[in-house]
Write an enzyme that holds these catalytic residues in place. Structure first.
Site, PDB file in Angstrom:
ATOM      1  N   ARG A  37      11.753  -5.678   4.928  1.00 49.58           N
ATOM      2  CA  ARG A  37      11.590  -4.222   4.740  1.00 49.58           C
ATOM      3  C   ARG A  37      12.563  -3.432   5.626  1.00 49.58           C
ATOM      4  O   ARG A  37      12.798  -3.779   6.769  1.00 49.58           O
ATOM      5  CB  ARG A  37      10.160  -3.803   5.090  1.00 49.58           C
ATOM      6  CG  ARG A  37      10.000  -2.278   5.091  1.00 49.58           C
ATOM      7  CD  ARG A  37       8.584  -1.822   5.098  1.00 49.58           C
ATOM      8  NE  ARG A  37       7.824  -2.336   6.224  1.00 49.58           N
ATOM      9  CZ  ARG A  37       6.506  -2.189   6.348  1.00 49.58           C
ATOM     10  NH1 ARG A  37       5.830  -1.564   5.414  1.00 49.58           N
ATOM     11  NH2 ARG A  37       5.880  -2.674   7.386  1.00 49.58           N
ATOM     12  N   LYS A  95       0.832  -1.212   0.000  1.00 52.05           N
ATOM     13  CA  LYS A  95       0.000   0.000   0.000  1.00 52.05           C
ATOM     14  C   LYS A  95       0.867   1.263   0.000  1.00 52.05           C
ATOM     15  O   LYS A  95       0.626   2.178  -0.785  1.00 52.05           O
ATOM     16  CB  LYS A  95      -0.932   0.021   1.225  1.00 52.05           C
ATOM     17  CG  LYS A  95      -1.895  -1.152   1.296  1.00 52.05           C
ATOM     18  CD  LYS A  95      -2.820  -1.045   2.495  1.00 52.05           C
ATOM     19  CE  LYS A  95      -2.118  -1.083   3.823  1.00 52.05           C
ATOM     20  NZ  LYS A  95      -1.429  -2.348   4.145  1.00 52.05           N
ATOM     21  N   ARG A 143      11.225  -1.681  10.987  1.00 50.51           N
ATOM     22  CA  ARG A 143      10.113  -1.127  11.747  1.00 50.51           C
ATOM     23  C   ARG A 143       9.844  -1.970  12.980  1.00 50.51           C
ATOM     24  O   ARG A 143       9.990  -3.185  12.931  1.00 50.51           O
ATOM     25  CB  ARG A 143       8.867  -1.077  10.850  1.00 50.51           C
ATOM     26  CG  ARG A 143       8.313   0.309  10.682  1.00 50.51           C
ATOM     27  CD  ARG A 143       7.255   0.373   9.640  1.00 50.51           C
ATOM     28  NE  ARG A 143       6.018  -0.324   9.980  1.00 50.51           N
ATOM     29  CZ  ARG A 143       4.917  -0.277   9.241  1.00 50.51           C
ATOM     30  NH1 ARG A 143       4.913   0.435   8.127  1.00 50.51           N
ATOM     31  NH2 ARG A 143       3.833  -0.929   9.591  1.00 50.51           N
ATOM     32  N   ARG A 147     -10.161   0.116   7.750  1.00 55.71           N
ATOM     33  CA  ARG A 147      -9.670  -1.251   7.951  1.00 55.71           C
ATOM     34  C   ARG A 147     -10.743  -2.174   8.487  1.00 55.71           C
ATOM     35  O   ARG A 147     -10.471  -3.349   8.718  1.00 55.71           O
ATOM     36  CB  ARG A 147      -8.529  -1.259   8.957  1.00 55.71           C
ATOM     37  CG  ARG A 147      -7.303  -0.685   8.358  1.00 55.71           C
ATOM     38  CD  ARG A 147      -6.127  -1.103   9.176  1.00 55.71           C
ATOM     39  NE  ARG A 147      -5.035  -0.282   8.751  1.00 55.71           N
ATOM     40  CZ  ARG A 147      -3.842  -0.739   8.463  1.00 55.71           C
ATOM     41  NH1 ARG A 147      -3.567  -2.009   8.589  1.00 55.71           N
ATOM     42  NH2 ARG A 147      -2.904   0.070   8.055  1.00 55.71           N
ATOM     43  N   ARG A 188      -0.671  -9.149  12.571  1.00 54.77           N
ATOM     44  CA  ARG A 188      -1.265  -8.131  11.680  1.00 54.77           C
ATOM     45  C   ARG A 188      -1.986  -8.802  10.514  1.00 54.77           C
ATOM     46  O   ARG A 188      -3.035  -8.340  10.069  1.00 54.77           O
ATOM     47  CB  ARG A 188      -0.171  -7.176  11.159  1.00 54.77           C
ATOM     48  CG  ARG A 188       0.289  -6.198  12.232  1.00 54.77           C
ATOM     49  CD  ARG A 188       1.704  -5.720  11.993  1.00 54.77           C
ATOM     50  NE  ARG A 188       1.860  -4.924  10.799  1.00 54.77           N
ATOM     51  CZ  ARG A 188       3.015  -4.794  10.133  1.00 54.77           C
ATOM     52  NH1 ARG A 188       4.107  -5.401  10.558  1.00 54.77           N
ATOM     53  NH2 ARG A 188       3.078  -4.057   9.051  1.00 54.77           N
TER      54      ARG A 188
HETATM   55  P1  AP5 Z   1       4.841  -1.512   1.818  1.00 55.43           P
HETATM   56  O1  AP5 Z   1       4.562  -0.688   0.621  1.00 55.43           O
HETATM   57  O2  AP5 Z   1       5.524  -0.823   2.979  1.00 55.43           O
HETATM   58  O3  AP5 Z   1       3.539  -2.287   2.297  1.00 55.43           O
HETATM   59  P2  AP5 Z   1       2.279  -1.786   3.108  1.00 55.43           P
HETATM   60  O4  AP5 Z   1       1.105  -2.496   2.565  1.00 55.43           O
HETATM   61  O5  AP5 Z   1       2.241  -0.292   3.147  1.00 55.43           O
HETATM   62  O6  AP5 Z   1       2.650  -2.411   4.510  1.00 55.43           O
HETATM   63  P3  AP5 Z   1       2.504  -1.821   5.941  1.00 55.43           P
HETATM   64  O7  AP5 Z   1       3.289  -2.757   6.836  1.00 55.43           O
HETATM   65  O8  AP5 Z   1       2.894  -0.376   6.021  1.00 55.43           O
HETATM   66  O9  AP5 Z   1       0.995  -1.985   6.184  1.00 55.43           O
HETATM   67  P4  AP5 Z   1       0.280  -2.110   7.519  1.00 55.43           P
HETATM   68  O10 AP5 Z   1      -1.108  -2.018   7.064  1.00 55.43           O
HETATM   69  O11 AP5 Z   1       0.613  -3.273   8.368  1.00 55.43           O
HETATM   70  O12 AP5 Z   1       0.909  -0.939   8.372  1.00 55.43           O
HETATM   71  P5  AP5 Z   1       0.428   0.523   8.668  1.00 55.43           P
HETATM   72  O13 AP5 Z   1       1.630   1.352   8.769  1.00 55.43           O
HETATM   73  O14 AP5 Z   1      -0.646   0.960   7.760  1.00 55.43           O
HETATM   74  O15 AP5 Z   1       5.733  -2.745   1.354  1.00 55.43           O
HETATM   75  C1  AP5 Z   1       6.252  -3.680   2.266  1.00 55.43           C
HETATM   76  C2  AP5 Z   1       7.659  -4.125   1.816  1.00 55.43           C
HETATM   77  O16 AP5 Z   1       7.610  -4.824   0.591  1.00 55.43           O
HETATM   78  C3  AP5 Z   1       8.632  -2.972   1.575  1.00 55.43           C
HETATM   79  O17 AP5 Z   1       9.907  -3.383   1.969  1.00 55.43           O
HETATM   80  C4  AP5 Z   1       8.607  -2.742   0.072  1.00 55.43           C
HETATM   81  O18 AP5 Z   1       9.828  -2.240  -0.387  1.00 55.43           O
HETATM   82  C5  AP5 Z   1       8.321  -4.138  -0.451  1.00 55.43           C
HETATM   83  N1  AP5 Z   1       7.423  -4.167  -1.607  1.00 55.43           N
HETATM   84  C6  AP5 Z   1       6.295  -3.415  -1.772  1.00 55.43           C
HETATM   85  N2  AP5 Z   1       5.682  -3.745  -2.930  1.00 55.43           N
HETATM   86  C7  AP5 Z   1       6.436  -4.740  -3.483  1.00 55.43           C
HETATM   87  C8  AP5 Z   1       6.327  -5.518  -4.668  1.00 55.43           C
HETATM   88  N3  AP5 Z   1       5.297  -5.366  -5.515  1.00 55.43           N
HETATM   89  N4  AP5 Z   1       7.251  -6.461  -4.929  1.00 55.43           N
HETATM   90  C9  AP5 Z   1       8.291  -6.658  -4.069  1.00 55.43           C
HETATM   91  N5  AP5 Z   1       8.462  -5.941  -2.936  1.00 55.43           N
HETATM   92  C10 AP5 Z   1       7.540  -5.002  -2.640  1.00 55.43           C
HETATM   93  O19 AP5 Z   1      -0.240   0.338  10.112  1.00 55.43           O
HETATM   94  C11 AP5 Z   1       0.555   0.045  11.244  1.00 55.43           C
HETATM   95  C12 AP5 Z   1      -0.310  -0.029  12.485  1.00 55.43           C
HETATM   96  O20 AP5 Z   1      -1.004   1.240  12.689  1.00 55.43           O
HETATM   97  C13 AP5 Z   1      -1.437  -1.064  12.460  1.00 55.43           C
HETATM   98  O21 AP5 Z   1      -0.983  -2.348  12.825  1.00 55.43           O
HETATM   99  C14 AP5 Z   1      -2.402  -0.447  13.502  1.00 55.43           C
HETATM  100  O22 AP5 Z   1      -1.965  -0.669  14.811  1.00 55.43           O
HETATM  101  C15 AP5 Z   1      -2.302   1.044  13.219  1.00 55.43           C
HETATM  102  N6  AP5 Z   1      -3.312   1.472  12.220  1.00 55.43           N
HETATM  103  C16 AP5 Z   1      -3.067   1.887  10.948  1.00 55.43           C
HETATM  104  N7  AP5 Z   1      -4.228   2.160  10.299  1.00 55.43           N
HETATM  105  C17 AP5 Z   1      -5.228   1.923  11.205  1.00 55.43           C
HETATM  106  C18 AP5 Z   1      -6.652   1.995  11.152  1.00 55.43           C
HETATM  107  N8  AP5 Z   1      -7.305   2.369  10.044  1.00 55.43           N
HETATM  108  N9  AP5 Z   1      -7.357   1.665  12.258  1.00 55.43           N
HETATM  109  C19 AP5 Z   1      -6.757   1.289  13.381  1.00 55.43           C
HETATM  110  N10 AP5 Z   1      -5.398   1.171  13.497  1.00 55.43           N
HETATM  111  C20 AP5 Z   1      -4.643   1.490  12.429  1.00 55.43           C
END
Ligand code: AP5
Length: 215
Positions: free
Chosen positions: A123, A13, A156, A84, A167
């Site tokens: 990552r 994402k 991270r 989410r 997660r």
């Molecule tokens: P990346 O692009 O970073 O993936 P992502 O989907 O953004 O992963 P996140 O870990 O950021 O998502 P998340 O939903 O767990 O975390 P968030 O920060 O939103 O890619 C991942 C890796 O793969 C990278 O190394 C990249 O280089 C590589 N990559 C990407 N695309 C690729 C491809 N096509 N091919 C190969 N490699 C690739 O949330 C964190 C926490 O915040 C949650 O756990 C929760 O506690 C809280 N939170 C966030 N949003 C909410 C909400 N709406 N409600 C309640 N709590 C929330």
């Protein structure tokens, strides 16, 4: 243009939000980054959300709703990490309605658990500017150094094996209801996100173009 990116942790994402934001010149609203910044700054909000994030659990809906409301205005955006669950989808509808704006498309990045585990455990993020890398798939030019700002690359806090598994489970529990919600509204686009980042982005552009609205 107002877009939402849905997908499991590690589905890409953040990576695709950046490409979409650069391509269409719209702002990114990345809820995870906003929350992490609050934790880093040690704010009251940061104190409230840190425990949930460390365990891989969702932060309560009422807390994140306030954050989202603050960031949505009448400009175009691509939103990553919200909604989410189905309750958040309803809250988002209310916020959009209040602001008299509509959502154009919801893009679902569909990945397998194996892909997610491999991506998240590999990552690395820049401590200074937040840029995203992967030790194998998207390595920096110099090991552990950010290509963009020269900052140090770190893992991270929630990218450990146990928290990543948690997660994934949290996402699976909520996923079907929320996908169904946007499918019924007729605005859901589904993309195979197991492919490399350029291929995924190309598929997103093709599917947005199919609608004829964004070409
Ligand atoms: P990346 O692009 O970073 O993936 P992502 O989907 O953004 O992963 P996140 O870990 O950021 O998502 P998340 O939903 O767990 O975390 P968030 O920060 O939103 O890619 C991942 C890796 O793969 C990278 O190394 C990249 O280089 C590589 N990559 C990407 N695309 C690729 C491809 N096509 N091919 C190969 N490699 C690739 O949330 C964190 C926490 O915040 C949650 O756990 C929760 O506690 C809280 N939170 C966030 N949003 C909410 C909400 N709406 N409600 C309640 N709590 C929330």
């Amino acid at each position: 243009m107002r877009l939402v990116l849905l997908g499991a942790p590690g589905s890409g994402k953040g990576t695709q939000a950046k490409s979409i934001s650069d391509h269409f010149k719209i702002k990114k609203i990345v809820l995870g980054d906003i929350l992490r910044e609050e934790v880093k700054k040690g704010t009251e909000l940061g104190g409230k959300v840190r425990g949930y994030m460390q365990k891989g659990l969702l932060v309560p809906d009422d807390i994140v709703a306030l954050v989202i409301k603050e960031h949505i205005d009448n400009q175009g955006f691509v939103m990553d990490g919200y909604p989410r669950n189905i309750n958040q989808a309803h809250i988002l509808d209310e916020i959009l309605q209040e602001k008299n704006i509509t959502l154009d498309r919801v893009i679902y990045l569909d990945v397998t658990q194996d892909t997610v585990m491999e991506r998240l455990l590999g990552r690395r993020v820049c401590k200074r500017c937040g840029a995203n890398y992967h030790i194998k798939n998207m390595p920096p030019k110099v090991e552990n150094v950010c290509d963009i700002c020269g900052g140090e690359l770190v893992q991270r806090e929630d990218d450990t094996y146990e928290v990543t598994k948690k997660r994934w489970e949290v996402f699976q529990k909520e996923a079907e209801a929320i996908l169904d919600y946007y499918r019924k509204k007729g605005i859901l686009i589904s993309v195979d996100a197991n492919k490399n980042a350029e291929e995924v982005f190309a598929e997103i552009l093709t599917k947005l173009d199919t609608s004829g609205e964004y070409s």
